[in-house]
Motif scaffolding. Structure first.
Motif, PDB file in Angstrom:
ATOM      1  N   CYS A 110       0.841  -1.204   0.000  1.00 35.39           N
ATOM      2  CA  CYS A 110       0.000   0.000   0.000  1.00 35.39           C
ATOM      3  C   CYS A 110       0.875   1.252   0.000  1.00 35.39           C
ATOM      4  O   CYS A 110       1.992   1.246   0.491  1.00 35.39           O
ATOM      5  N   GLY A 111       0.337   2.308  -0.560  1.00 36.24           N
ATOM      6  CA  GLY A 111       1.010   3.594  -0.518  1.00 36.24           C
ATOM      7  C   GLY A 111       0.644   4.296   0.773  1.00 36.24           C
ATOM      8  O   GLY A 111      -0.493   4.215   1.227  1.00 36.24           O
ATOM      9  N   CYS A 112       1.610   4.934   1.401  1.00 30.52           N
ATOM     10  CA  CYS A 112       1.322   5.635   2.647  1.00 30.52           C
ATOM     11  C   CYS A 112       2.287   6.810   2.825  1.00 30.52           C
ATOM     12  O   CYS A 112       3.325   6.870   2.179  1.00 30.52           O
ATOM     13  N   ASN A 113       1.906   7.705   3.693  1.00 30.60           N
ATOM     14  CA  ASN A 113       2.731   8.871   3.964  1.00 30.60           C
ATOM     15  C   ASN A 113       3.551   8.717   5.230  1.00 30.60           C
ATOM     16  O   ASN A 113       4.371   9.562   5.550  1.00 30.60           O
ATOM     17  N   VAL A 114       3.297   7.642   5.961  1.00 36.11           N
ATOM     18  CA  VAL A 114       4.061   7.327   7.165  1.00 36.11           C
ATOM     19  C   VAL A 114       4.564   5.901   7.000  1.00 36.11           C
ATOM     20  O   VAL A 114       3.809   5.015   6.615  1.00 36.11           O
ATOM     21  N   ILE A 115       5.830   5.694   7.273  1.00 38.63           N
ATOM     22  CA  ILE A 115       6.405   4.357   7.151  1.00 38.63           C
ATOM     23  C   ILE A 115       7.157   4.031   8.434  1.00 38.63           C
ATOM     24  O   ILE A 115       7.728   4.916   9.046  1.00 38.63           O
ATOM     25  N   ASN A 116       7.088   2.779   8.868  1.00 36.29           N
ATOM     26  CA  ASN A 116       7.807   2.332  10.061  1.00 36.29           C
ATOM     27  C   ASN A 116       8.971   1.457   9.639  1.00 36.29           C
ATOM     28  O   ASN A 116       8.807   0.571   8.804  1.00 36.29           O
ATOM     29  N   GLU A 117      10.125   1.718  10.225  1.00 34.57           N
ATOM     30  CA  GLU A 117      11.276   0.835   9.998  1.00 34.57           C
ATOM     31  C   GLU A 117      11.234  -0.220  11.087  1.00 34.57           C
ATOM     32  O   GLU A 117      11.244   0.098  12.270  1.00 34.57           O
ATOM     33  N   HIS A 118      11.168  -1.475  10.658  1.00 38.99           N
ATOM     34  CA  HIS A 118      10.972  -2.589  11.585  1.00 38.99           C
ATOM     35  C   HIS A 118      12.095  -3.603  11.399  1.00 38.99           C
ATOM     36  O   HIS A 118      12.405  -3.976  10.271  1.00 38.99           O
ATOM     37  N   HIS A 119      12.696  -4.020  12.509  1.00 39.56           N
ATOM     38  CA  HIS A 119      13.750  -5.041  12.444  1.00 39.56           C
ATOM     39  C   HIS A 119      13.097  -6.396  12.199  1.00 39.56           C
ATOM     40  O   HIS A 119      12.317  -6.869  13.021  1.00 39.56           O
ATOM     41  N   TYR A 120      13.401  -6.988  11.061  1.00 43.35           N
ATOM     42  CA  TYR A 120      12.786  -8.257  10.681  1.00 43.35           C
ATOM     43  C   TYR A 120      13.766  -9.020   9.805  1.00 43.35           C
ATOM     44  O   TYR A 120      14.425  -8.405   8.985  1.00 43.35           O
ATOM     45  N   PRO A 121      13.928 -10.288   9.931  1.00 40.30           N
ATOM     46  CA  PRO A 121      13.191 -11.256  10.732  1.00 40.30           C
ATOM     47  C   PRO A 121      13.695 -11.387  12.169  1.00 40.30           C
ATOM     48  O   PRO A 121      13.022 -11.969  13.010  1.00 40.30           O
ATOM     49  N   ILE A 122      14.859 -10.823  12.467  1.00 46.96           N
ATOM     50  CA  ILE A 122      15.403 -10.929  13.825  1.00 46.96           C
ATOM     51  C   ILE A 122      15.186  -9.603  14.541  1.00 46.96           C
ATOM     52  O   ILE A 122      15.620  -8.557  14.048  1.00 46.96           O
ATOM     53  N   PRO A 123      14.515  -9.609  15.706  1.00 53.12           N
ATOM     54  CA  PRO A 123      14.282  -8.367  16.436  1.00 53.12           C
ATOM     55  C   PRO A 123      15.598  -7.672  16.822  1.00 53.12           C
ATOM     56  O   PRO A 123      16.624  -8.338  17.021  1.00 53.12           O
ATOM     57  N   LYS A 124      15.557  -6.376  16.931  1.00 52.31           N
ATOM     58  CA  LYS A 124      16.734  -5.590  17.310  1.00 52.31           C
ATOM     59  C   LYS A 124      17.271  -6.053  18.664  1.00 52.31           C
ATOM     60  O   LYS A 124      18.477  -6.138  18.861  1.00 52.31           O
ATOM     61  N   SER A 125      16.366  -6.384  19.580  1.00 55.02           N
ATOM     62  CA  SER A 125      16.765  -6.821  20.922  1.00 55.02           C
ATOM     63  C   SER A 125      17.579  -8.116  20.891  1.00 55.02           C
ATOM     64  O   SER A 125      18.296  -8.423  21.838  1.00 55.02           O
ATOM     65  N   MET A 126      17.466  -8.860  19.780  1.00 52.50           N
ATOM     66  CA  MET A 126      18.216 -10.114  19.646  1.00 52.50           C
ATOM     67  C   MET A 126      19.380  -9.958  18.670  1.00 52.50           C
ATOM     68  O   MET A 126      19.914 -10.934  18.176  1.00 52.50           O
ATOM     69  N   GLY A 127      19.729  -8.709  18.365  1.00 52.87           N
ATOM     70  CA  GLY A 127      20.875  -8.452  17.490  1.00 52.87           C
ATOM     71  C   GLY A 127      20.540  -8.276  16.022  1.00 52.87           C
ATOM     72  O   GLY A 127      21.436  -8.214  15.188  1.00 52.87           O
ATOM     73  N   GLY A 128      19.264  -8.187  15.683  1.00 56.67           N
ATOM     74  CA  GLY A 128      18.857  -8.029  14.289  1.00 56.67           C
ATOM     75  C   GLY A 128      19.321  -6.712  13.696  1.00 56.67           C
ATOM     76  O   GLY A 128      19.288  -5.679  14.365  1.00 56.67           O
ATOM     77  N   THR A 129      19.765  -6.760  12.453  1.00 51.89           N
ATOM     78  CA  THR A 129      20.224  -5.542  11.780  1.00 51.89           C
ATOM     79  C   THR A 129      19.452  -5.267  10.490  1.00 51.89           C
ATOM     80  O   THR A 129      19.498  -4.157   9.983  1.00 51.89           O
ATOM     81  N   LYS A 130      18.754  -6.275   9.971  1.00 50.51           N
ATOM     82  CA  LYS A 130      17.981  -6.071   8.743  1.00 50.51           C
ATOM     83  C   LYS A 130      16.687  -5.327   9.069  1.00 50.51           C
ATOM     84  O   LYS A 130      16.044  -5.606  10.067  1.00 50.51           O
ATOM     85  N   ILE A 131      16.340  -4.380   8.199  1.00 50.01           N
ATOM     86  CA  ILE A 131      15.164  -3.550   8.420  1.00 50.01           C
ATOM     87  C   ILE A 131      14.239  -3.639   7.212  1.00 50.01           C
ATOM     88  O   ILE A 131      14.692  -3.648   6.077  1.00 50.01           O
ATOM     89  N   VAL A 132      12.937  -3.712   7.489  1.00 46.53           N
ATOM     90  CA  VAL A 132      11.930  -3.599   6.438  1.00 46.53           C
ATOM     91  C   VAL A 132      11.159  -2.312   6.692  1.00 46.53           C
ATOM     92  O   VAL A 132      11.027  -1.873   7.831  1.00 46.53           O
TER      93      VAL A 132
END
Length: 154
Positions: A110-132
């Motif tokens: 979907c098109g949107c004017n607000v986007i969230n950067e989310h650590h996935y598939p590994i959460p940031k708290s567990m050392g994840g560095t990939k962001i969607v």
């Protein structure tokens, strides 16, 4: 953006000399480009995603921190204001801008004017560095489902 691109007529920086003498070249460049960005887009300079968009599109030669310092200076000196919009105005902006969105959700498309950067598939708290980059709806649903599955033990 390359140096050659900076000299393209649409990318050329134009700064008011009088303004530069009053507030400094650096602040006058930020002020001029922010005015251009606000005129061309519906942006909130105090929103992280919008500020990142402005930095990437209009001020790629300045860091986010540098732009934030200039914004603070310009706000303190009264060159810009931090006006809050009314809920009705926010709704109007959302509805008008649905056809001209700045971002696209990487999950639902979907098109949107607000986007969230989310650590996935590994959460940031567990050392994840990939962001969607996902829309707020997908982000909320993901965390809601993740919490429910942890409680139920799925």
């Amino acid at each position: 953006m390359t140096v050659k691109d900076l000299f393209n007529s649409k990318n050329t920086l134009q700064v008011d000399i009088g303004l530069a003498e009053q507030i400094g070249l650096h602040n006058s460049v930020v002020y001029t480009e922010i005015k251009k960005a606000k005129k061309e887009n519906n942006i909130d300079l105090f929103n992280k995603q919008d500020l990142a968009y402005v930095q990437k599109r209009y001020l790629p030669f300045f860091s986010i921190k540098t732009i934030q310092r200039s914004l603070s200076f310009l706000l303190d000196k009264g060159y810009i204001t931090a006006d809050k919009i009314k809920p009705e105005e926010a709704k109007e902006i959302v509805l008008k801008s649905k056809h001209n969105c700045k971002f696209k959700c990487e999950w639902c498309g979907c098109g949107c004017n607000v986007i969230n950067e989310h650590h996935y598939p590994i959460p940031k708290s567990m050392g994840g560095t990939k962001i969607v980059r996902i829309c707020p709806n997908c982000h909320y649903e993901f965390h809601s489902l993740y919490k429910i599955s942890r409680k139920v033990g799925v």
